[in-house]
Write a protein that holds these residues in place. Structure first.
Motif, PDB file in Angstrom:
ATOM      1  N   PRO A  68      -6.914   1.514 -19.902  1.00  0.00           N
ATOM      2  CA  PRO A  68      -7.824   1.456 -18.535  1.00  0.00           C
ATOM      3  C   PRO A  68      -6.820   0.454 -17.665  1.00  0.00           C
ATOM      4  O   PRO A  68      -6.784   0.569 -16.337  1.00  0.00           O
ATOM      5  CB  PRO A  68      -8.986   0.849 -18.992  1.00  0.00           C
ATOM      6  N   LEU A  69      -6.355  -0.569 -18.272  1.00  0.00           N
ATOM      7  CA  LEU A  69      -5.733  -1.482 -17.162  1.00  0.00           C
ATOM      8  C   LEU A  69      -4.416  -0.654 -16.589  1.00  0.00           C
ATOM      9  O   LEU A  69      -4.258  -0.697 -15.266  1.00  0.00           O
ATOM     10  CB  LEU A  69      -4.968  -2.611 -17.958  1.00  0.00           C
ATOM     11  N   LEU A  70      -3.633   0.327 -17.131  1.00  0.00           N
ATOM     12  CA  LEU A  70      -2.691   1.152 -16.762  1.00  0.00           C
ATOM     13  C   LEU A  70      -3.302   2.133 -15.514  1.00  0.00           C
ATOM     14  O   LEU A  70      -2.571   2.117 -14.568  1.00  0.00           O
ATOM     15  CB  LEU A  70      -1.854   1.853 -17.656  1.00  0.00           C
ATOM     16  N   ALA A  71      -4.420   2.476 -15.601  1.00  0.00           N
ATOM     17  CA  ALA A  71      -5.113   3.237 -14.602  1.00  0.00           C
ATOM     18  C   ALA A  71      -5.160   2.483 -13.372  1.00  0.00           C
ATOM     19  O   ALA A  71      -5.017   3.047 -12.399  1.00  0.00           O
ATOM     20  CB  ALA A  71      -6.145   3.847 -15.453  1.00  0.00           C
ATOM     21  N   ARG A  72      -5.921   1.335 -13.605  1.00  0.00           N
ATOM     22  CA  ARG A  72      -6.087   0.473 -12.543  1.00  0.00           C
ATOM     23  C   ARG A  72      -4.812  -0.158 -11.867  1.00  0.00           C
ATOM     24  O   ARG A  72      -4.577  -0.289 -10.683  1.00  0.00           O
ATOM     25  CB  ARG A  72      -7.038  -0.843 -12.910  1.00  0.00           C
ATOM     26  N   LEU A  73      -3.809  -0.354 -12.691  1.00  0.00           N
ATOM     27  CA  LEU A  73      -2.532  -0.784 -12.166  1.00  0.00           C
ATOM     28  C   LEU A  73      -1.915   0.015 -11.421  1.00  0.00           C
ATOM     29  O   LEU A  73      -1.381  -0.195 -10.057  1.00  0.00           O
ATOM     30  CB  LEU A  73      -1.422  -1.105 -13.357  1.00  0.00           C
ATOM     31  N   PHE A  74      -1.636   1.372 -11.687  1.00  0.00           N
ATOM     32  CA  PHE A  74      -1.122   2.106 -11.026  1.00  0.00           C
ATOM     33  C   PHE A  74      -1.909   2.956  -9.724  1.00  0.00           C
ATOM     34  O   PHE A  74      -1.401   3.520  -8.643  1.00  0.00           O
ATOM     35  CB  PHE A  74      -0.344   3.447 -11.659  1.00  0.00           C
ATOM     36  N   SER A  75      -3.342   2.793  -9.882  1.00  0.00           N
ATOM     37  CA  SER A  75      -4.102   2.989  -8.774  1.00  0.00           C
ATOM     38  C   SER A  75      -3.851   2.324  -7.688  1.00  0.00           C
ATOM     39  O   SER A  75      -3.832   2.706  -6.491  1.00  0.00           O
ATOM     40  CB  SER A  75      -5.508   3.295  -9.334  1.00  0.00           C
ATOM     41  N   ALA A  76      -3.900   1.021  -8.089  1.00  0.00           N
ATOM     42  CA  ALA A  76      -3.627  -0.024  -6.791  1.00  0.00           C
ATOM     43  C   ALA A  76      -2.255   0.078  -6.148  1.00  0.00           C
ATOM     44  O   ALA A  76      -2.062   0.016  -5.075  1.00  0.00           O
ATOM     45  CB  ALA A  76      -3.845  -1.589  -7.437  1.00  0.00           C
ATOM     46  N   TRP A  77      -1.114   0.243  -7.096  1.00  0.00           N
ATOM     47  CA  TRP A  77       0.138   0.535  -6.598  1.00  0.00           C
ATOM     48  C   TRP A  77       0.173   1.642  -5.757  1.00  0.00           C
ATOM     49  O   TRP A  77       1.011   1.275  -4.594  1.00  0.00           O
ATOM     50  CB  TRP A  77       1.150   0.595  -7.801  1.00  0.00           C
ATOM     51  N   SER A  78      -0.325   2.962  -6.147  1.00  0.00           N
ATOM     52  CA  SER A  78       0.183   4.035  -5.282  1.00  0.00           C
ATOM     53  C   SER A  78      -1.113   4.169  -4.107  1.00  0.00           C
ATOM     54  O   SER A  78      -0.698   4.872  -3.395  1.00  0.00           O
ATOM     55  CB  SER A  78      -0.067   5.264  -6.035  1.00  0.00           C
ATOM     56  N   GLY A  79      -2.215   3.356  -4.166  1.00  0.00           N
ATOM     57  CA  GLY A  79      -3.151   3.466  -2.924  1.00  0.00           C
ATOM     58  C   GLY A  79      -4.142   4.503  -3.308  1.00  0.00           C
ATOM     59  O   GLY A  79      -4.840   4.978  -2.358  1.00  0.00           O
ATOM     60  N   ALA A  80      -3.972   5.331  -4.543  1.00  0.00           N
ATOM     61  CA  ALA A  80      -5.082   5.992  -4.861  1.00  0.00           C
ATOM     62  C   ALA A  80      -6.363   5.819  -5.314  1.00  0.00           C
ATOM     63  O   ALA A  80      -6.521   4.541  -5.941  1.00  0.00           O
ATOM     64  CB  ALA A  80      -4.459   7.046  -5.902  1.00  0.00           C
ATOM     65  N   GLU A  81      -7.544   6.344  -4.864  1.00  0.00           N
ATOM     66  CA  GLU A  81      -8.875   5.957  -5.401  1.00  0.00           C
ATOM     67  C   GLU A  81      -9.112   6.300  -6.928  1.00  0.00           C
ATOM     68  O   GLU A  81      -8.823   7.512  -7.310  1.00  0.00           O
ATOM     69  CB  GLU A  81      -9.782   6.661  -4.478  1.00  0.00           C
ATOM     70  N   LEU A  82      -9.418   5.171  -7.451  1.00  0.00           N
ATOM     71  CA  LEU A  82      -9.695   5.433  -9.042  1.00  0.00           C
ATOM     72  C   LEU A  82     -11.308   5.654  -9.153  1.00  0.00           C
ATOM     73  O   LEU A  82     -12.116   4.924  -8.937  1.00  0.00           O
ATOM     74  CB  LEU A  82      -9.252   4.274  -9.770  1.00  0.00           C
ATOM     75  N   ARG A  83     -11.599   7.008  -9.505  1.00  0.00           N
ATOM     76  CA  ARG A  83     -12.909   7.245  -9.534  1.00  0.00           C
ATOM     77  C   ARG A  83     -13.409   6.970 -11.081  1.00  0.00           C
ATOM     78  O   ARG A  83     -12.786   7.236 -12.177  1.00  0.00           O
ATOM     79  CB  ARG A  83     -12.992   9.023  -9.639  1.00  0.00           C
ATOM     80  N   GLU A  84     -14.733   6.578 -11.176  1.00  0.00           N
ATOM     81  CA  GLU A  84     -15.262   6.197 -12.346  1.00  0.00           C
ATOM     82  C   GLU A  84     -15.319   7.370 -13.374  1.00  0.00           C
ATOM     83  O   GLU A  84     -15.039   6.979 -14.639  1.00  0.00           O
ATOM     84  CB  GLU A  84     -16.909   5.631 -12.147  1.00  0.00           C
ATOM     85  N   GLU A  85     -15.693   8.464 -12.962  1.00  0.00           N
ATOM     86  CA  GLU A  85     -15.498   9.653 -14.103  1.00  0.00           C
ATOM     87  C   GLU A  85     -14.431   9.890 -14.512  1.00  0.00           C
ATOM     88  O   GLU A  85     -14.249  10.056 -15.676  1.00  0.00           O
ATOM     89  CB  GLU A  85     -16.192  10.853 -13.488  1.00  0.00           C
TER      90      GLU A  85
END
Length: 390
Positions: free
Chosen positions: A306-323
């Motif tokens: 999960p941390l990798l998902a948040r890390l690269f979501s923040a870095w790329s500017g993409a919206e991380l969806r809960e689902e």
């Protein structure tokens, strides 16, 4: 470079405490990694320990060394961070000198640790000749790497030369392991505490540093350094992550991902995704129809922590969806247990298939009726499913 130049990496030669062990002892949340106890320590063994950056491989190795030093002379243990070496010839010379030093000191059994070997091109050329000559018959060699495909290719350079050695993969903590580290015994009996811990797990993931409050920038920097070392553009990597996260949790193709970038070809995007897989950032769930695996159809890419998902979501500017993050954590846990994970799509979709298990993840209430054999998980079911799975 001579063996004496590595004293700072091997402080036990001078009776000093190792830096990584000292840092581990200062951590508020720490644990003895179970994978350490699975490393064969009888000669001859050639072991490989693989896993993502900053997952704790080096610290685990240093904890093992501290344990070995209780029963072995300090000079019997050699640790080399292979990243500092200019070429494999340097490694070969150091290992030869270590062998000569052991003979001179009357040390029969040696323990050699080669950390981040995948960072040195052709590192195996510095080891294989010594194995073939029988000079390492009384040694245990443990090699670590952060690039799964590269090291696995290198492993093939040692056919019949592994002895009692094993290959281990070290991943961030699973949710079951996370509850154990956080001191929650029998989490199945403590629903509210377990749900709260799961929310924290989705935020911090299972990396030791994140559990101890270290800034995410440290982990991000480690991965960006890997991209550069493999000759990749950070701008293309950023756009590739953006496309993957924005597409999730739907299945997608390399062409579809490429169409979301600034005009890069699907082959370029594919090469980046394959690197992300090699570095333990992403996993892939292929479409499965009956017994057929449809490799050329749309795929589901999932983050392996999960941390990798948040890390690269923040870095790329993409919206991380809960689902998406709920689905990813289920896919990763199934993959760890069964070594495979697929998805199915027809008149309805099943997010994850592993062996005979079929799982659909719904963060809201499930409105569609699924076949009886499909396990349908709402968001509050997910942590307990992961605990039972482990």
């Amino acid at each position: 470079m001579r063996l004496g130049d590595l004293t700072y990496m091997n402080p036990w030669w001078e009776g000093k405490e190792d830096y990584h062990v000292r840092q581990w002892e200062r951590q508020k949340i720490r644990w003895w990694p179970k994978w350490i106890d699975r490393i064969p320590l009888e000669p001859f063994s050639l072991n490989f320990v693989l896993g993502p950056r900053q997952v704790g491989k080096t610290t685990g190795i240093k904890l093992l060394i501290e344990k070995l030093l209780k029963e072995n002379p300090p000079e019997s243990v050699l640790y080399i961070n292979v990243e500092i070496l200019p070429d494999y010839r340097e490694l070969l010379a150091l290992l030869k000198e270590f062998h000569e030093m052991k003979e001179k000191e009357g040390i029969r059994k040696g323990y050699i640790f080669l950390d981040e070997a995948s960072s040195l091109e052709g590192w195996w050329r510095g080891v294989k000749p010594l194995i073939d000559a029988g000079l390492l018959d009384n040694d245990v060699i443990t090699v670590t790497g952060s690039s799964s495909l590269k090291v696995k290719r290198d492993v093939e350079m040692f056919p019949g030369r592994r002895g009692k050695g094993k290959t281990l993969e070290v991943m961030p903590l699973s949710f079951r392991e996370y509850t154990e580290v956080m001191g929650l015994k029998r989490p199945e009996l403590h629903r509210e505490k377990t749900l709260k811990l799961f929310d924290e797990y989705l935020r911090t993931g299972g990396f030791p540093g994140s559990l101890n409050g270290l800034p995410m920038d440290d982990l991000l920097g480690a991965y960006l350094g890997e991209f550069i070392r493999f000759g990749k553009s950070l701008e293309i990597a950023r756009e590739a992550f953006y496309a993957i996260i924005e597409s999730a949790p739907s299945a997608t193709s390399y062409r579809a991902l490429a169409s979301m970038t600034s005009g890069y070809s699907y082959k370029v995007i594919q090469s980046y995704v394959e690197l992300f897989q090699e570095l333990y950032i992403l996993g892939t769930a292929y479409l499965k129809e009956g017994n057929r695996i449809m490799y050329r159809r749309e795929k589901k890419f999932f983050f392996r922590d999960p941390l990798l998902a948040r890390l690269f979501s923040a870095w790329s500017g993409a919206e991380l969806r809960e689902e998406a993050i709920y689905e990813w954590v289920v896919q990763e846990h199934l993959y760890r247990k069964y070594g495979e994970v697929y998805y199915y799509r027809n008149s309805y979709e099943i997010d994850a298939i592993a062996e005979n298990m079929k799982v659909e993840v719904k963060t809201g209430k499930a409105h569609r009726r699924y076949p009886r054999e499909v396990v349908v998980l709402e968001s509050e079911d997910v942590p307990f499913f992961l605990l039972e799975l482990s």
